[in-house]
Design a protein around this motif. Structure first.
Motif, short mmCIF file in Angstrom:
data_model
loop_
_atom_site.label_atom_id
_atom_site.label_comp_id
_atom_site.label_asym_id
_atom_site.label_seq_id
_atom_site.Cartn_x
_atom_site.Cartn_y
_atom_site.Cartn_z
N LEU A 1 0.84 -1.21 0.00
CA LEU A 1 0.00 0.00 0.00
C LEU A 1 0.88 1.26 0.00
CD1 LEU A 1 -2.59 -1.27 2.63
CD2 LEU A 1 -3.08 -0.91 0.20
N VAL A 2 1.94 1.22 0.81
CA VAL A 2 2.85 2.38 0.89
C VAL A 2 3.54 2.61 -0.45
CG1 VAL A 2 5.04 3.15 1.94
CG2 VAL A 2 3.19 2.28 3.39
N ARG A 3 3.80 1.53 -1.18
CA ARG A 3 4.43 1.61 -2.50
C ARG A 3 3.63 2.54 -3.43
NH1 ARG A 3 5.30 -4.24 -5.15
NH2 ARG A 3 6.02 -4.65 -3.03
N PHE A 4 2.31 2.52 -3.30
CA PHE A 4 1.46 3.38 -4.14
C PHE A 4 1.20 4.74 -3.48
CE2 PHE A 4 0.79 -0.74 -5.97
CZ PHE A 4 0.64 -0.48 -7.32
N LEU A 5 1.27 4.77 -2.16
CA LEU A 5 1.02 6.05 -1.46
C LEU A 5 2.20 7.01 -1.63
CD1 LEU A 5 -0.67 4.62 1.73
CD2 LEU A 5 -1.67 6.41 0.29
N ARG A 6 3.42 6.48 -1.67
CA ARG A 6 4.58 7.37 -1.74
C ARG A 6 4.57 8.27 -2.98
NH1 ARG A 6 8.63 3.22 1.19
NH2 ARG A 6 8.83 4.37 3.16
N PRO A 7 4.39 7.74 -4.20
CA PRO A 7 4.40 8.65 -5.34
C PRO A 7 3.22 9.63 -5.34
CG PRO A 7 3.91 6.40 -6.06
CD PRO A 7 4.27 6.33 -4.61
N CYS A 8 2.22 9.35 -4.51
CA CYS A 8 1.04 10.22 -4.41
C CYS A 8 1.06 11.08 -3.14
CB CYS A 8 -0.23 9.39 -4.45
SG CYS A 8 -0.41 8.47 -5.98
N LYS A 9 2.23 11.15 -2.51
CA LYS A 9 2.41 12.00 -1.31
C LYS A 9 1.40 11.68 -0.21
CE LYS A 9 4.78 15.37 -4.03
NZ LYS A 9 5.00 16.68 -4.54
N GLU B 1 1.09 7.86 -16.48
CA GLU B 1 -0.18 7.57 -15.79
C GLU B 1 -0.14 6.32 -14.93
OE1 GLU B 1 -2.40 9.78 -16.13
OE2 GLU B 1 -1.73 10.83 -17.92
N SER B 2 0.71 5.36 -15.26
CA SER B 2 0.46 4.00 -14.79
C SER B 2 1.55 3.42 -13.91
CB SER B 2 0.26 3.06 -15.99
OG SER B 2 -0.49 3.70 -16.99
N ILE B 3 2.63 4.13 -13.69
CA ILE B 3 3.73 3.51 -12.98
C ILE B 3 3.89 4.14 -11.60
CG2 ILE B 3 5.46 4.98 -14.10
CD1 ILE B 3 7.30 2.66 -14.07
N PRO B 4 3.84 3.33 -10.54
CA PRO B 4 3.94 3.91 -9.20
C PRO B 4 5.39 4.15 -8.80
CG PRO B 4 3.45 1.57 -9.09
CD PRO B 4 3.55 1.91 -10.54
N LEU B 5 6.05 4.97 -9.59
CA LEU B 5 7.45 5.26 -9.31
C LEU B 5 7.72 6.69 -9.74
CD1 LEU B 5 9.90 3.65 -8.22
CD2 LEU B 5 10.56 3.21 -10.57
N ARG B 6 8.53 7.40 -8.97
CA ARG B 6 8.83 8.79 -9.30
C ARG B 6 9.92 8.81 -10.39
NH1 ARG B 6 10.41 11.93 -4.14
NH2 ARG B 6 9.27 13.67 -5.07
N ILE B 7 9.51 9.07 -11.63
CA ILE B 7 10.49 9.17 -12.73
C ILE B 7 10.96 10.62 -12.77
CG2 ILE B 7 10.88 8.85 -15.20
CD1 ILE B 7 10.29 6.21 -13.79
N LYS B 8 12.20 10.83 -12.33
CA LYS B 8 12.67 12.20 -12.09
C LYS B 8 13.39 12.82 -13.28
CE LYS B 8 12.25 13.66 -8.37
NZ LYS B 8 11.08 14.39 -7.82
N GLY B 9 13.79 12.00 -14.25
CA GLY B 9 14.47 12.58 -15.41
C GLY B 9 14.64 11.56 -16.51
N TYR C 1 -1.71 10.81 -0.29
CA TYR C 1 -3.13 11.13 -0.46
C TYR C 1 -3.83 9.84 -0.91
CZ TYR C 1 -1.84 16.03 0.00
OH TYR C 1 -1.38 17.23 0.49
N PRO C 2 -4.67 9.24 -0.04
CA PRO C 2 -5.22 7.92 -0.36
C PRO C 2 -6.04 7.86 -1.64
CG PRO C 2 -5.99 8.71 1.80
CD PRO C 2 -5.02 9.71 1.30
N GLU C 3 -6.84 8.90 -1.91
CA GLU C 3 -7.67 8.86 -3.15
C GLU C 3 -6.77 8.85 -4.38
OE1 GLU C 3 -8.25 10.92 -0.64
OE2 GLU C 3 -10.21 10.24 0.11
N SER C 4 -5.69 9.64 -4.34
CA SER C 4 -4.76 9.67 -5.49
C SER C 4 -4.09 8.31 -5.66
CB SER C 4 -3.68 10.74 -5.28
OG SER C 4 -4.27 12.00 -5.12
N ALA C 5 -3.71 7.70 -4.55
CA ALA C 5 -3.07 6.38 -4.62
C ALA C 5 -4.05 5.33 -5.17
CB ALA C 5 -2.56 5.97 -3.24
N TYR C 6 -5.31 5.43 -4.74
CA TYR C 6 -6.33 4.51 -5.24
C TYR C 6 -6.51 4.67 -6.75
CZ TYR C 6 -11.09 2.58 -5.85
OH TYR C 6 -12.19 1.88 -6.29
N ASP C 7 -6.53 5.92 -7.22
CA ASP C 7 -6.63 6.17 -8.67
C ASP C 7 -5.42 5.60 -9.41
OD1 ASP C 7 -9.05 7.43 -8.46
OD2 ASP C 7 -8.22 9.47 -8.39
N LEU C 8 -4.25 5.75 -8.80
CA LEU C 8 -3.02 5.22 -9.43
C LEU C 8 -3.08 3.69 -9.52
CD1 LEU C 8 -0.13 5.49 -10.51
CD2 LEU C 8 0.69 5.61 -8.15
#
Length: 324
Positions: free
Chosen positions: A94-102, A228-236, A104-111
């Motif tokens: 669950l945290v794996r999806f929450l982290r890229p969404c800071k 849209e679809s990857i739960p990872l912070r792509i920084k560059g 926010y549970p609704e954003s993580a659920y959408d992700l």
């Protein structure tokens, strides 16, 4: 001059402790690592060090009073969703999806919904996706992850899609699947979840024949995945050594890019100073003007490592939208 001897590399197995196993979806008892001379390369499941936890607090709002209710709210949203089969028992997942969404549970659920919808839409690439079925891309040795993180703690993925890429022996679909496998492995790592990843596209020697391999549907799939679809912070996304004809490839991707991702794509050509502004030389190999002394990890070495994680990839594949 005599050829430089490659340092001895060997696979080492590390016992999965209860502390590490909470990050995994399978019940693997050992995790592989590659010993490169004095350096041990492994999937890093340990708790982040203090400097990384500070980044999490500052950039992701990751404090106990935010994390606990966010995890509970996200779990509740997923429990109510009868179409999804997901590992609700796993807080680390669950945290794996929450982290890229800071957090926010609704954003993580959408992700999570977008992540699994993308897998359904691209089922031809995702069905049974595991390292044992994708050995060719790794054996081609055009896709690798640098052994160390960069100065900001980010994982560095390198794709060599120019003269080293034999497009008649390895399709772009295979390249995509190799990237998915690498990034799924990276998503297990708490430090990568926090610090993110960067990608170097080395286009040195790109030919016209290779340019023709790229199509608008392929470009759209890659951009949808990254945006849209990857739960990872792509920084560059750093494009280096690109010839003039690379513009034709980029034109295919351009219509699908939103501002956030577009602003992270930097064309560097042969400008090593520019590359070093983004990734410090001590984290880069010699061929990129760097001073990294740890030997590069080859595609076949990564394959050896990932093959021993097949069971985890099968577990990852077992979740998602229920078949109608």
């Amino acid at each position: 001059m005599p050829a430089q001897q490659e340092p001895q590399t060997s696979i080492v197995l590390r016992e999965v402790t209860p502390e590490l196993s909470r990050h995994m979806l399978s019940d693997v008892s050992t995790l592989p690592a590659v010993q490169l001379g004095d350096f041990l390369l492994q999937i890093e499941l340990d708790d982040p060090k203090e400097s990384v936890r500070e980044i999490a607090r500052r950039e992701l709002r990751e404090t106990p009073d935010v994390v606990k209710p966010a995890v509970e709210d996200l779990r509740r949203l997923l429990e109510d969703d009868k179409e999804l089969h997901v590992p609700l028992h796993s807080e680390a997942w669950l945290v794996r999806f929450l982290r890229p969404c800071k957090f926010y549970p609704e954003s993580a659920y959408d992700l999570i919904k977008r992540y699994y919808a993308f897998k359904v839409k691209n089922h031809a690439q995702y069905n049974g996706l595991a390292p044992s079925k994708e050995q060719n891309i790794f054996n081609q040795n055009i896709l690798t992850v640098l052994p160390t993180r960069d100065q900001l703690g980010r994982r560095v993925l390198v794709l060599e899609l120019g003269k080293k890429w034999k497009h008649n022996k390895c399709s772009l679909d295979e390249v995509f699947k190799g990237c998915v496998l690498f990034l799924e492995a990276a998503m297990l790592e708490p430090e990568t979840q926090i610090c993110g990843a960067v990608v170097i596209f080395d286009m040195d020697g790109l030919s016209m024949q290779q340019v023709w391999q790229f199509t608008p549907p392929f470009a759209k799939r890659i951009v949808d995945w990254l945006q849209e679809s990857i739960p990872l912070r792509i920084k560059g996304l750093y494009i280096i050594n690109q010839p003039y004809i690379f513009n034709m490839v980029f034109q295919l991707f351009k219509p699908f890019l939103k501002e956030k991702l577009r602003s992270r794509i930097i064309f560097m050509g042969k400008d090593r100073e520019l590359l070093h502004k983004h990734i410090t030389p001590k984290c880069l190999p010699e061929n990129y003007g760097g001073t990294l002394t740890i030997p590069p990890v080859t595609g076949p070495q990564w394959l050896q490592l990932l093959l021993l994680c097949d069971k985890e990839f099968n577990a990852i594949n077992s979740y998602g939208y229920k078949k109608k």
